[in-house]
Write a protein that holds these residues in place. Structure first.
Motif, PDB file in Angstrom:
ATOM      1  N   ASN A  44     -59.026 -26.606  25.740  1.00 60.31           N
ATOM      2  CA  ASN A  44     -57.662 -26.754  25.088  1.00 60.31           C
ATOM      3  C   ASN A  44     -57.076 -25.398  25.639  1.00 60.31           C
ATOM      4  OD1 ASN A  44     -55.782 -27.208  22.930  1.00 60.31           O
ATOM      5  ND2 ASN A  44     -56.842 -26.641  21.123  1.00 60.31           N
ATOM      6  N   SER A  45     -55.371 -25.795  25.409  1.00 60.84           N
ATOM      7  CA  SER A  45     -54.836 -24.804  25.701  1.00 60.84           C
ATOM      8  C   SER A  45     -54.052 -23.710  24.640  1.00 60.84           C
ATOM      9  CB  SER A  45     -53.546 -25.167  26.475  1.00 60.84           C
ATOM     10  OG  SER A  45     -53.995 -25.946  27.676  1.00 60.84           O
ATOM     11  N   ARG A  46     -53.054 -23.174  24.483  1.00 59.67           N
ATOM     12  CA  ARG A  46     -52.605 -22.191  23.420  1.00 59.67           C
ATOM     13  C   ARG A  46     -50.944 -22.360  23.848  1.00 59.67           C
ATOM     14  NH1 ARG A  46     -51.016 -17.881  26.234  1.00 59.67           N
ATOM     15  NH2 ARG A  46     -51.878 -17.035  28.013  1.00 59.67           N
ATOM     16  N   ASP A  47     -50.658 -21.303  22.609  1.00 61.42           N
ATOM     17  CA  ASP A  47     -49.544 -21.123  22.618  1.00 61.42           C
ATOM     18  C   ASP A  47     -48.860 -19.923  23.432  1.00 61.42           C
ATOM     19  OD1 ASP A  47     -48.639 -22.924  20.524  1.00 61.42           O
ATOM     20  OD2 ASP A  47     -48.764 -21.666  18.857  1.00 61.42           O
ATOM     21  N   TRP A  48     -47.936 -19.753  23.894  1.00 62.11           N
ATOM     22  CA  TRP A  48     -47.599 -18.755  24.960  1.00 62.11           C
ATOM     23  C   TRP A  48     -47.245 -17.325  24.753  1.00 62.11           C
ATOM     24  CZ3 TRP A  48     -48.514 -20.247  29.612  1.00 62.11           C
ATOM     25  CH2 TRP A  48     -48.251 -21.787  30.092  1.00 62.11           C
ATOM     26  N   THR A  49     -47.176 -17.424  23.138  1.00 58.83           N
ATOM     27  CA  THR A  49     -46.780 -15.983  22.429  1.00 58.83           C
ATOM     28  C   THR A  49     -48.206 -15.604  21.973  1.00 58.83           C
ATOM     29  OG1 THR A  49     -45.938 -16.825  20.487  1.00 58.83           O
ATOM     30  CG2 THR A  49     -44.408 -16.538  22.194  1.00 58.83           C
ATOM     31  N   PRO A  50     -48.468 -14.280  21.946  1.00 63.14           N
ATOM     32  CA  PRO A  50     -49.787 -13.768  20.941  1.00 63.14           C
ATOM     33  C   PRO A  50     -49.594 -14.076  19.419  1.00 63.14           C
ATOM     34  CG  PRO A  50     -48.816 -12.174  22.563  1.00 63.14           C
ATOM     35  CD  PRO A  50     -47.738 -13.312  22.296  1.00 63.14           C
ATOM     36  N   LYS A  51     -48.450 -14.383  18.960  1.00 62.79           N
ATOM     37  CA  LYS A  51     -48.378 -14.576  17.534  1.00 62.79           C
ATOM     38  C   LYS A  51     -48.301 -16.122  16.988  1.00 62.79           C
ATOM     39  CE  LYS A  51     -45.979 -10.108  16.694  1.00 62.79           C
ATOM     40  NZ  LYS A  51     -44.665  -9.722  16.131  1.00 62.79           N
ATOM     41  N   GLY A  52     -48.705 -16.788  18.041  1.00 62.23           N
ATOM     42  CA  GLY A  52     -48.572 -18.355  17.755  1.00 62.23           C
ATOM     43  C   GLY A  52     -49.686 -18.634  17.314  1.00 62.23           C
ATOM     44  N   ARG A  53     -49.857 -20.051  17.108  1.00 62.86           N
ATOM     45  CA  ARG A  53     -51.355 -20.784  16.651  1.00 62.86           C
ATOM     46  C   ARG A  53     -52.567 -20.232  17.462  1.00 62.86           C
ATOM     47  NH1 ARG A  53     -49.457 -26.584  17.542  1.00 62.86           N
ATOM     48  NH2 ARG A  53     -48.484 -25.614  19.210  1.00 62.86           N
ATOM     49  N   ARG A  54     -53.520 -20.069  16.660  1.00 60.62           N
ATOM     50  CA  ARG A  54     -54.833 -20.007  17.541  1.00 60.62           C
ATOM     51  C   ARG A  54     -55.430 -21.390  17.655  1.00 60.62           C
ATOM     52  NH1 ARG A  54     -60.154 -18.731  17.473  1.00 60.62           N
ATOM     53  NH2 ARG A  54     -60.938 -17.158  18.985  1.00 60.62           N
ATOM     54  N   THR A  55     -55.488 -21.581  18.948  1.00 62.49           N
ATOM     55  CA  THR A  55     -56.328 -23.098  19.249  1.00 62.49           C
ATOM     56  C   THR A  55     -57.298 -22.762  20.319  1.00 62.49           C
ATOM     57  OG1 THR A  55     -54.438 -23.510  20.781  1.00 62.49           O
ATOM     58  CG2 THR A  55     -54.372 -24.374  18.742  1.00 62.49           C
ATOM     59  N   THR A  56     -58.610 -23.261  20.293  1.00 63.23           N
ATOM     60  CA  THR A  56     -59.267 -23.107  21.104  1.00 63.23           C
ATOM     61  C   THR A  56     -60.196 -24.253  21.631  1.00 63.23           C
ATOM     62  OG1 THR A  56     -61.351 -22.915  19.521  1.00 63.23           O
ATOM     63  CG2 THR A  56     -60.020 -21.151  19.991  1.00 63.23           C
ATOM     64  N   ALA A  57     -60.859 -24.322  22.391  1.00 61.72           N
ATOM     65  CA  ALA A  57     -61.876 -25.371  22.848  1.00 61.72           C
ATOM     66  C   ALA A  57     -62.459 -25.999  21.604  1.00 61.72           C
ATOM     67  CB  ALA A  57     -62.715 -25.331  24.006  1.00 61.72           C
ATOM     68  N   ARG A  58     -62.788 -27.154  21.479  1.00 59.54           N
ATOM     69  CA  ARG A  58     -63.706 -27.509  20.337  1.00 59.54           C
ATOM     70  C   ARG A  58     -65.096 -28.385  20.817  1.00 59.54           C
ATOM     71  NH1 ARG A  58     -61.846 -25.045  16.358  1.00 59.54           N
ATOM     72  NH2 ARG A  58     -62.780 -26.384  14.910  1.00 59.54           N
ATOM     73  N   LEU A  59     -65.961 -27.874  20.476  1.00 59.28           N
ATOM     74  CA  LEU A  59     -67.411 -28.446  20.741  1.00 59.28           C
ATOM     75  C   LEU A  59     -67.788 -29.282  19.317  1.00 59.28           C
ATOM     76  CD1 LEU A  59     -70.072 -28.652  22.332  1.00 59.28           C
ATOM     77  CD2 LEU A  59     -70.567 -26.663  21.215  1.00 59.28           C
ATOM     78  N   TYR A  60     -68.091 -30.807  19.635  1.00 56.17           N
ATOM     79  CA  TYR A  60     -68.561 -31.602  18.563  1.00 56.17           C
ATOM     80  C   TYR A  60     -70.069 -31.845  18.899  1.00 56.17           C
ATOM     81  CZ  TYR A  60     -63.775 -32.028  16.775  1.00 56.17           C
ATOM     82  OH  TYR A  60     -62.548 -31.727  16.334  1.00 56.17           O
ATOM     83  N   ARG A  61     -70.626 -31.532  17.698  1.00 53.74           N
ATOM     84  CA  ARG A  61     -72.211 -31.808  18.157  1.00 53.74           C
ATOM     85  C   ARG A  61     -72.813 -33.424  17.672  1.00 53.74           C
ATOM     86  NH1 ARG A  61     -76.388 -31.668  14.520  1.00 53.74           N
ATOM     87  NH2 ARG A  61     -75.203 -30.313  12.957  1.00 53.74           N
TER      88      ARG A  61
END
Length: 537
Positions: A66-83
């Motif tokens: 995953n990518s992310r918002d450009w500002t530190p105060k944006g949404r927190r998005t990370t890679a997602r691992l699905y088992r």
């Protein structure tokens, strides 16, 4: 009488459907490109997806970069691992996995770099790439600092490769352009409003090769290996032994720059031969906008050929390996070329979706400009995927129209990978999109033919078996595949090999050529089973 086998084969292909099971599978991933109206170049690129056994239970899991918002105060998005829950569904196992790190992520490569029997993860990212060591049971530890890997060059695709055949897999990272948020350029189509810049606006940057020194440490050997090239703008890499000398070579696809073919010199260095091989440019002598890439022996010649995804109005590149260090692009005179002309292809791969013993093709498509339809009415921003069925003798047919409406849904596709998630023998597809949802397509009907699923475990060779060439003979037909990391676009498919056997209920022989030089042979292997083959000592 000759017509009957053909009609039966055609009927079998017609019965294969890729069913969208995303919702029922439990996958709820949506990619965040960070779009905020500033039209930053990376927002057009998208991220990849990896197929791996993260927890060592023998079932394939899925990792979405995953990518992310450009500002530190944006949404927190990370890679997602699905088992994989082993019942046709997936459970979000991201929290506490160690992979839940906020990055502007791009690509991913899977390989067991320390030969401990577990799949490790390498993720390319704008802020700097990350290496995650698999600690077992679906837990990963960031070991980037200790590894001595320092790539902060807009990394895209990556691949593990034992280029020196010392039993430790090394790492090749494709880098794109010299872009930073602060140094973003202003480009415009109408002279008034900002648009996304093309890669021509930015300088290229060299890709990297990191040699595995053991003990978790790597050394940057790019220059001494002859791979330093600051003019390249690389988006894809595939590992292949194009001259069948037993040493892995590299093909790197470049966006608006000549593609590169690096022949392994067997002494720790490579020689670039793309121009002489006929694969640096399009047939018009101009560098294409090349994206993803894959390699495979699609015609049973015993030689690996190349498949390259290109920009719209350029069609796919299907480079046939002539066996004399020359390649010929078969796409312009084939169904493949005509059907792909208007598509912009990122992720793509060879795979045998109907298990008839011939490698078919999947292409994930989508444009980079939301307004492209206004400028070029024949080209759309969201584009459906393409599926090509291998008819043998180097011929492909466009099998896309026979697919489900869900499969034909237009999307802004980027990463693509395959794997047998439900362990029914046939290969399923997972696709990531740019700033949109992911899709999981289950293969329904592909296992009407017989098959073998082979996972290789090296001993003297690297534990992942990367670089091992496997040749299967069944019914008098010989087909070969090589275990390879990378390929597609920023993505990683299953490292295990699936061989379709058609109507044959057993393989007469299975021959393995390990990177160590050891050769093994199995005889009279019953079809429709999953085997782990250990390298003989």
């Amino acid at each position: 009488m000759r017509l009957l086998p053909f009609l039966l084969a055609l009927a079998a292909v017609a019965q294969v459907r890729f069913t969208d099971i995303t919702a029922q599978s439990g996958i709820r991933f949506t990619h965040n490109a960070g779009k905020s109206g500033k039209k930053y170049l990376p927002e057009t690129m998208g991220s990849g997806v990896a197929v791996l056994d993260a927890d060592g239970d023998g079932w394939l899991d899925i990792l979405f970069v995953n990518s992310r918002d450009w500002t530190p105060k944006g949404r927190r998005t990370t890679a997602r691992l699905y088992r994989n829950n082993q019942h046709g569904g997936f459970i979000d196992a991201t929290a506490g996995s160690g992979l839940d790190v906020e990055l502007y992520g791009m690509g991913v490569a899977i390989g067991d770099y320390d030969n401990d029997g577990r799949d490790d993860v390498y993720i390319t990212a704008l802020e700097g790439d990350r290496l995650f060591h698999n600690e077992g049971k679906g837990r990963f530890r960031d070991v980037t600092a200790a590894s001595n890997i320092r790539n902060t060059n807009f990394g895209t695709s990556a691949a593990w490769v034992d280029y020196d055949r010392d039993g430790l897999i090394d790492l090749f990272v494709a880098n794109y352009v010299a872009w930073t948020q602060k140094g973003d350029l202003w480009c415009s189509l109408d002279g008034a409003t900002k648009s996304y810049c093309t890669p021509e606006s930015y300088k290229g940057v060299s890709s990297k090769l990191y040699r595995n020194l053991g003990n978790g440490r790597f050394a940057d050997v790019t220059q001494q290996a002859g791979l330093g090239d600051a003019a390249s703008k690389s988006l894809g890499v595939t590992v292949l032994d194009f001259n069948n000398d037993g040493w892995p070579d590299l093909f790197v696809s470049n966006d608006t720059q000549p593609n590169k073919l690096y022949r392994n010199n067997r002494n720790g260095a490579f020689v670039e031969e793309a121009v002489a091989a006929g694969i640096a440019f399009g047939e018009d002598g101009v560098a294409r906008g090349a994206m993803g890439v894959d390699s495979s022996d699609y015609d049973h010649s015993g030689r690996p050929h190349l498949l390259v995804g290109n920009f719209s109005n350029q069609m796919l590149g299907l480079y046939h390996n002539e066996g004399n260090s020359l390649f010929v692009d078969e796409a312009p005179r084939s169904t493949l070329g005509r059907a792909s002309l208007l598509s912009l292809t990122f992720g793509l791969f060879f795979f045998d979706y109907d298990l008839d013993g011939w490698q078919d093709i999947f292409c994930a498509n989508g444009h980079i400009d939301e307004e492209i339809g206004r400028v070029q009415p024949k080209i759309q921003f969201k584009q459906p995927p393409l599926l090509f069925h291998n008819l043998g003798k180097g011929r492909f047919e466009n099998a896309t129209p026979r697919q489900t409406a869900e499969f034909l849904r237009p999307m802004v596709a980027r990463g693509a990978a395959y794997g047998d998630f439900d362990q029914d023998g046939d290969l399923d597809i997972v696709v990531s999109t740019n700033n949109g949802p992911a899709y999981l397509f289950r293969n329904d009907g592909g296992n009407k033919n017989h098959w073998l699923h082979l996972k290789l475990a090296g001993a003297k060779s690297n534990r992942s078996g990367i670089g091992a060439k496997v040749t299967v003979e069944a019914g008098g037909v010989r087909q070969s595949q090589t275990v390879h990391s990378g390929s597609s676009y920023c993505s990683q498919s299953d490292l295990a090999l699936t061989f379709g056997l058609g109507p044959q209920t057993k393989a007469a022989t299975i021959e393995i050529e390990w990177p160590s030089g050891i050769r093994q042979k199995l005889a009279n292997v019953t079809a429709d089973q999953r085997l782990t083959i250990q390298e003989s000592r």
